[in-house]
Write a protein that holds these residues in place. Structure first.
Motif, mmCIF file in Angstrom:
data_model
loop_
_atom_site.group_PDB
_atom_site.id
_atom_site.type_symbol
_atom_site.label_atom_id
_atom_site.label_comp_id
_atom_site.label_asym_id
_atom_site.label_seq_id
_atom_site.Cartn_x
_atom_site.Cartn_y
_atom_site.Cartn_z
ATOM 1 N N ASN A 1 3.578 0.521 10.035
ATOM 2 C CA ASN A 1 3.415 1.473 11.136
ATOM 3 C C ASN A 1 4.484 1.273 12.204
ATOM 4 O O ASN A 1 5.041 2.235 12.744
ATOM 5 C CB ASN A 1 2.018 1.337 11.752
ATOM 6 C CG ASN A 1 1.686 2.477 12.686
ATOM 7 O OD1 ASN A 1 1.530 3.624 12.267
ATOM 8 N ND2 ASN A 1 1.583 2.182 13.961
ATOM 9 N N VAL B 1 5.309 13.994 10.981
ATOM 10 C CA VAL B 1 6.689 14.136 11.466
ATOM 11 C C VAL B 1 7.097 15.603 11.476
ATOM 12 O O VAL B 1 7.721 16.091 12.425
ATOM 13 C CB VAL B 1 7.656 13.290 10.614
ATOM 14 C CG1 VAL B 1 9.097 13.543 11.037
ATOM 15 C CG2 VAL B 1 7.331 11.808 10.758
ATOM 16 N N GLN C 1 1.535 11.522 4.008
ATOM 17 C CA GLN C 1 0.848 11.624 5.296
ATOM 18 C C GLN C 1 1.818 11.468 6.463
ATOM 19 O O GLN C 1 1.664 12.117 7.505
ATOM 20 C CB GLN C 1 -0.259 10.563 5.392
ATOM 21 C CG GLN C 1 -1.347 10.679 4.343
ATOM 22 C CD GLN C 1 -2.225 11.909 4.534
ATOM 23 O OE1 GLN C 1 -1.983 12.735 5.400
ATOM 24 N NE2 GLN C 1 -3.258 12.029 3.713
ATOM 25 N N MET C 2 2.811 10.621 6.307
ATOM 26 C CA MET C 2 3.812 10.438 7.368
ATOM 27 C C MET C 2 4.615 11.711 7.561
ATOM 28 O O MET C 2 4.847 12.152 8.697
ATOM 29 C CB MET C 2 4.744 9.275 7.038
ATOM 30 C CG MET C 2 4.054 7.936 6.961
ATOM 31 S SD MET C 2 5.230 6.567 6.949
ATOM 32 C CE MET C 2 6.276 6.992 5.571
ATOM 33 N N GLU C 3 5.056 12.292 6.463
ATOM 34 C CA GLU C 3 5.876 13.501 6.572
ATOM 35 C C GLU C 3 5.094 14.638 7.222
ATOM 36 O O GLU C 3 5.654 15.433 7.988
ATOM 37 C CB GLU C 3 6.392 13.934 5.201
ATOM 38 C CG GLU C 3 7.316 15.145 5.300
ATOM 39 C CD GLU C 3 7.963 15.546 3.989
ATOM 40 O OE1 GLU C 3 8.480 16.670 3.925
ATOM 41 O OE2 GLU C 3 7.944 14.727 3.041
ATOM 42 N N THR D 1 7.809 2.698 10.971
ATOM 43 C CA THR D 1 7.848 4.162 11.003
ATOM 44 C C THR D 1 7.977 4.682 12.431
ATOM 45 O O THR D 1 8.617 5.710 12.664
ATOM 46 C CB THR D 1 6.582 4.769 10.368
ATOM 47 O OG1 THR D 1 5.422 4.259 11.026
ATOM 48 C CG2 THR D 1 6.496 4.423 8.901
ATOM 49 N N GLN D 2 7.387 3.969 13.388
ATOM 50 C CA GLN D 2 7.517 4.384 14.786
ATOM 51 C C GLN D 2 8.969 4.321 15.237
ATOM 52 O O GLN D 2 9.460 5.190 15.967
ATOM 53 C CB GLN D 2 6.644 3.496 15.695
ATOM 54 C CG GLN D 2 5.149 3.611 15.465
ATOM 55 C CD GLN D 2 4.576 4.957 15.880
ATOM 56 O OE1 GLN D 2 5.139 5.652 16.714
ATOM 57 N NE2 GLN D 2 3.454 5.322 15.295
ATOM 58 N N LEU E 1 10.126 6.218 3.023
ATOM 59 C CA LEU E 1 10.369 6.198 4.466
ATOM 60 C C LEU E 1 11.843 6.403 4.770
ATOM 61 O O LEU E 1 12.208 7.195 5.657
ATOM 62 C CB LEU E 1 9.880 4.873 5.046
ATOM 63 C CG LEU E 1 10.197 4.610 6.518
ATOM 64 C CD1 LEU E 1 9.569 5.682 7.393
ATOM 65 C CD2 LEU E 1 9.704 3.219 6.931
ATOM 66 N N ILE F 1 0.725 6.777 12.087
ATOM 67 C CA ILE F 1 1.367 7.826 11.286
ATOM 68 C C ILE F 1 0.994 7.761 9.815
ATOM 69 O O ILE F 1 1.176 8.720 9.068
ATOM 70 C CB ILE F 1 2.901 7.742 11.450
ATOM 71 C CG1 ILE F 1 3.599 8.959 10.815
ATOM 72 C CG2 ILE F 1 3.448 6.450 10.871
ATOM 73 C CD1 ILE F 1 5.076 9.005 11.060
ATOM 74 N N THR F 2 0.458 6.635 9.356
ATOM 75 C CA THR F 2 0.152 6.484 7.936
ATOM 76 C C THR F 2 -1.313 6.772 7.602
ATOM 77 O O THR F 2 -1.702 6.720 6.442
ATOM 78 C CB THR F 2 0.493 5.058 7.457
ATOM 79 O OG1 THR F 2 -0.247 4.107 8.234
ATOM 80 C CG2 THR F 2 1.982 4.777 7.619
ATOM 81 N N PRO G 1 7.277 9.560 15.698
ATOM 82 C CA PRO G 1 6.387 10.687 15.408
ATOM 83 C C PRO G 1 5.578 11.203 16.596
ATOM 84 O O PRO G 1 5.037 12.298 16.543
ATOM 85 C CB PRO G 1 5.452 10.101 14.347
ATOM 86 C CG PRO G 1 5.391 8.650 14.686
ATOM 87 C CD PRO G 1 6.769 8.294 15.173
ATOM 88 N N VAL H 1 3.753 8.232 1.606
ATOM 89 C CA VAL H 1 4.714 8.813 2.544
ATOM 90 C C VAL H 1 4.331 10.249 2.898
ATOM 91 O O VAL H 1 4.727 10.769 3.932
ATOM 92 C CB VAL H 1 6.143 8.761 1.957
ATOM 93 C CG1 VAL H 1 7.176 9.306 2.926
ATOM 94 C CG2 VAL H 1 6.493 7.320 1.594
#
Length: 249
Positions: A147, A193, A188-190, A150-151, A231, A161-162, A156, A186
């Motif tokens: 996390n 974003v 869920q992250m996209e 990704t931040q 990622l 984000i995950t 985001p 990935v």
């Protein structure tokens, strides 16, 4: 016209967990007098999950339990697309069927959405009184590190984000899913974003995440590698994404 909520439950080998997650979901939705349906999207589970879902449909009725099975595992993103084709709601709630996401948080998501007409409300394990229970130290380090990374790379605008416990406006979810390229964790992250990139209003609600009661965790070394490569791919590719206004025009 009253809001209607379609709750998507993708399942794979969840025969032990499905009766309880559905019972709890119905309990909290009925207590709040929301209009809703639960859509079970089973991906050919060999453990008989679909048979359990059919029995639950007999108990609670076809108006509350909608069965949308698929022949095999085809990915989370396509499960949502499949679920959307069966959904009648103007709002979509996505959650895991393994009891890691407690339905008691759903009314909080709905209340939050109504405050400022948010497009997305996402559950956060890293905000307020949110947290994780049932993970060992190694799993917590992996999650927190993922996390944090990704931040830094994706900025985001949300603390978790995950996570995969969210409420979407149905039209927003349909647009996001149609444009997402990623698969697996990935995905869920996209979604988040892209939501920020398109200018959608996103809010967060603190949740507690509890490791699955029955069955095995689906996180392994292969999933970690997929996450890392996905990622980096997401970080590079977002510079070429069109704005939502450009797509519509």
């Amino acid at each position: 016209m009253a809001d209607f909520y379609s709750i998507l439950l993708p399942t794979y080998n969840e025969r032990e967990n499905l009766p309880l997650i559905i019972w709890l979901t119905i309990k909290y939705m009925d207590e709040c007098k929301y209009k809703y349906e639960i859509i079970v999207i089973d991906d050919g589970s060999p453990d008989g999950t679909l048979d359990v879902a059919k029995e639950l449909q007999k108990i609670y009725g076809k108006n509350k339990i909608i069965l949308a099975p698929r022949a095999s595992k085809l990915g989370l993103g396509t499960a949502y697309v499949h679920g959307l084709t069966h959904a009648k709601g103007n709002f979509i709630i996505i959650m895991d069927a393994d009891l890691s996401h407690h339905p008691r948080f759903i009314p909080k998501f709905i209340e939050k959405q109504k405050q400022q007409d948010y497009d997305i409300v996402s559950g956060s394990r890293y905000e307020g009184d949110g947290g994780v229970y049932g993970w060992n130290f190694k799993r917590k380090i992996i999650s927190t590190g993922a996390n944090y990374l990704t931040q830094i790379l994706l900025t985001p605008g949300v603390s978790d984000i995950t996570g995969s416990f969210r409420l979407y406006k149905a039209k927003v979810l349909a647009r996001l899913v149609a444009n997402c390229q990623s698969k697996g964790y990935v995905f869920q992250m996209e979604m988040i974003v892209r939501a920020r990139h398109y200018g959608y209003k996103v809010a967060a609600v603190p949740i507690t995440f509890v490791d699955r009661f029955y069955g095995e965790s689906k996180l392994g070394a292969n999933e970690i590698i997929q996450f890392a490569t996905g990622l980096l791919r997401l970080f590079v590719s977002q510079a070429w994404w069109p704005k939502l206004s450009e797509q519509i025009s």
